[in-house]
Design an enzyme around this catalytic site. Structure first.
Site, mmCIF file in Angstrom:
data_model
loop_
_atom_site.group_PDB
_atom_site.id
_atom_site.type_symbol
_atom_site.label_atom_id
_atom_site.label_comp_id
_atom_site.label_asym_id
_atom_site.label_seq_id
_atom_site.Cartn_x
_atom_site.Cartn_y
_atom_site.Cartn_z
ATOM 1 N N ALA A 1 0.839 -1.205 0.000
ATOM 2 C CA ALA A 1 0.000 0.000 0.000
ATOM 3 C C ALA A 1 0.875 1.258 0.000
ATOM 4 O O ALA A 1 1.914 1.297 0.647
ATOM 5 C CB ALA A 1 -0.883 -0.006 1.238
ATOM 6 N N SER B 1 -0.620 2.900 -8.421
ATOM 7 C CA SER B 1 -1.705 3.374 -9.289
ATOM 8 C C SER B 1 -1.211 4.441 -10.249
ATOM 9 O O SER B 1 -1.464 4.374 -11.456
ATOM 10 C CB SER B 1 -2.841 3.973 -8.468
ATOM 11 N N ASP C 1 12.964 -9.773 -35.832
ATOM 12 C CA ASP C 1 14.113 -9.942 -34.930
ATOM 13 C C ASP C 1 13.778 -10.866 -33.760
ATOM 14 O O ASP C 1 14.584 -11.710 -33.377
ATOM 15 C CB ASP C 1 14.549 -8.577 -34.393
HETATM 16 O O1 DC Z 1 -4.190 -1.379 -3.603
HETATM 17 P P1 DC Z 1 -5.285 -1.035 -2.551
HETATM 18 O O2 DC Z 1 -4.753 -0.336 -1.349
HETATM 19 O O3 DC Z 1 -6.413 -0.310 -3.185
HETATM 20 O O4 DC Z 1 -5.849 -2.481 -2.076
HETATM 21 C C1 DC Z 1 -6.730 -2.623 -0.991
HETATM 22 C C2 DC Z 1 -6.518 -3.978 -0.359
HETATM 23 O O5 DC Z 1 -6.960 -5.009 -1.228
HETATM 24 C C3 DC Z 1 -5.085 -4.348 -0.032
HETATM 25 O O6 DC Z 1 -4.701 -3.955 1.281
HETATM 26 C C4 DC Z 1 -5.041 -5.824 -0.143
HETATM 27 C C5 DC Z 1 -6.123 -6.150 -1.122
HETATM 28 N N1 DC Z 1 -5.617 -6.533 -2.425
HETATM 29 C C6 DC Z 1 -5.198 -7.838 -2.574
HETATM 30 O O7 DC Z 1 -5.165 -8.593 -1.622
HETATM 31 N N2 DC Z 1 -4.804 -8.270 -3.806
HETATM 32 C C7 DC Z 1 -4.810 -7.441 -4.858
HETATM 33 N N3 DC Z 1 -4.430 -7.900 -6.060
HETATM 34 C C8 DC Z 1 -5.201 -6.092 -4.700
HETATM 35 C C9 DC Z 1 -5.592 -5.665 -3.470
#
Ligand code: DC
Length: 405
Positions: A13, A18, A368
């Protein structure tokens, strides 16, 4: 069959996934998939007690969510049951709930299927925790971003401050640590780098710096091909290959002054094909060629080449492109990769040369990437199929061909 490249971007996190995933998707003109938003949506709509539901009921509730992706790059939109997912999922509280819900194998399974289905219908930059390890293990380009928790806490704090929200740095950093703990130590699909992921520590890099690392990793093979195109081999010492023979014996050449022409919107579309045998095509489709992902590399090569056309074609004007793209279609019978390059600008001169160079460089890159397994592939039929804008108006080739990318 359309060939659909996937790029995965995993990490904890607050690491900036993003922002970066959106920018990489914009550069490549492909969709951006925020899988955290899927977990957040379920967490918000199912409520804090979802994980306590009996298995069958939870499975059934998960079946009620249908996800779809529209648009590309920064304009990608994730829809849940026909409605765009909005900012209501972006609170720390929903993040924490999502992290808790994400420990449920039932929820993970449901979202894994939904994520794979999206990856089968469009090219993606997929961002999350387990994209490279579990959901798209065959993705050619995998990245794992990391940064010290206190750096991520500070970034999140500044983000909230900029949005005018109340924030406490120590509390945010602590929440990030707790989420890391939950995400890294859960039993199912824990947060960890895929063995073949490129790990980038972003603690001391800004967004531009990280973006450069990611784009370079995707584009390196493309850059090498471009160098070959830019510096043609000499056949004998001091004697150039035939590339510039059209200049004429007296050497009189001249660039056309387009200063008096009107600025108009100009579009050019060029198509071509690389014919290969069924075995090579099969390896290409299965991402099993030794140099790596053929079509992602060819797409990047074509786009980069379009931007450098004026450096390659002696009397061509430098044109500021507003858009360049290369698309592909894999044709099984007779086996070939069909190429379509499109360029656009608002200027005094057209962008046909840019589209031709894009298509040809993409074709050369495909050659290639595949030549280790087949030498007699044929690059053919590179031709302008559409052009608009300028004094001569619209041109549409009658035998534009079958591709339809
Ligand atoms: O990326 P984010 O903070 O928006 O995601 C929120 C929660 O969702 C994150 O703490 C864990 C879960 N998550 C997950 O377990 N697997 C993913 N591919 C994306 C998010």
């Amino acid at each position: 069959m359309k060939y659909l490249p996937i790029i995965t971007l995993d990490g904890p996190a607050g690491v900036g996934k993003s922002t970066l995933a959106k920018q990489v998707a914009s550069i490549l003109h492909i969709a951006y998939l925020d899988t955290g938003a899927m977990f957040r949506t379920l967490a918000l709509r199912l409520g804090p007690d979802a994980a306590k539901l009996p298995d069958e009921e939870l499975r059934e509730r998960c079946r009620g969510f249908r996800f779809r992706l529209e648009g590309a790059g920064e304009k990608s939109v994730l829809l849940c049951n026909g409605e765009p997912v909005g900012d209501e999922i972006r609170t720390e509280e929903v993040g924490r709930l999502a992290s808790r819900l994400a420990t449920s194998p039932i929820v993970r399974d449901a979202l894994k299927s939904a994520q794979r289905a999206l990856g089968e219908s469009t090219s993606l930059v997929a961002e999350g925790r387990d994209m490279g390890t579990v959901v798209f293990p065959a993705a050619r380009f995998k990245f794992f971003l990391d940064a010290r928790p206190e750096v991520r806490g500070l970034r999140r704090f500044r983000e909230l401050e900029a949005r005018g929200e109340k924030a406490d740095l120590a509390q945010i950093t602590e929440m990030i640590r707790q989420r890391d703990d939950m995400d890294r130590n859960r039993a199912v699909a824990p947060l960890k780098p895929a063995p073949d992921a490129l790990i980038v520590d972003t603690s001391d890099l800004d967004v531009e710096g990280v973006l450069r690392v990611l784009v370079d990793a995707v584009a390196q093979p493309a850059e090498r091909i471009l160098e070959e195109v830019r510096c043609p081999q000499t056949s004998k010492a001091g004697e150039r290959d035939a590339a510039f023979s059209h200049m004429g014996a007296d050497g009189a050449i001249g660039m056309v002054d387009v200063g008096e022409k009107n600025v108009t919107r100009r579009v050019a579309i060029v198509r071509g094909a690389v014919e290969m045998n069924a075995h090579t095509l099969d390896l290409l489709k299965r991402h099993a060629l030794p140099k790596g992902d053929v079509l992602v590399t060819a797409q990047v090569a074509g786009i980069m080449a379009a931007k450098r056309t004026a450096e390659l074609i002696p009397l061509c004007h430098p044109v500021p492109l507003t858009y360049a793209d290369v698309r592909f279609e894999v044709r099984d019978e007779p086996p070939a990769v069909l190429i379509e390059a499109e360029t656009r600008t608002n200027d005094r001169t057209g962008v046909e040369m840019e589209a031709i160079i894009a298509a040809q460089t993409a074709a050369a890159t495909i050659y290639d990437m595949c030549k280790a397994v087949q030498k007699d592939m044929i690059i053919r039929d590179v031709r302008l199929v559409y052009k608009s804008g300028g004094r001569t108006g619209t041109f549409r080739r009658e035998d534009a061909g079958e591709t339809s990318c």
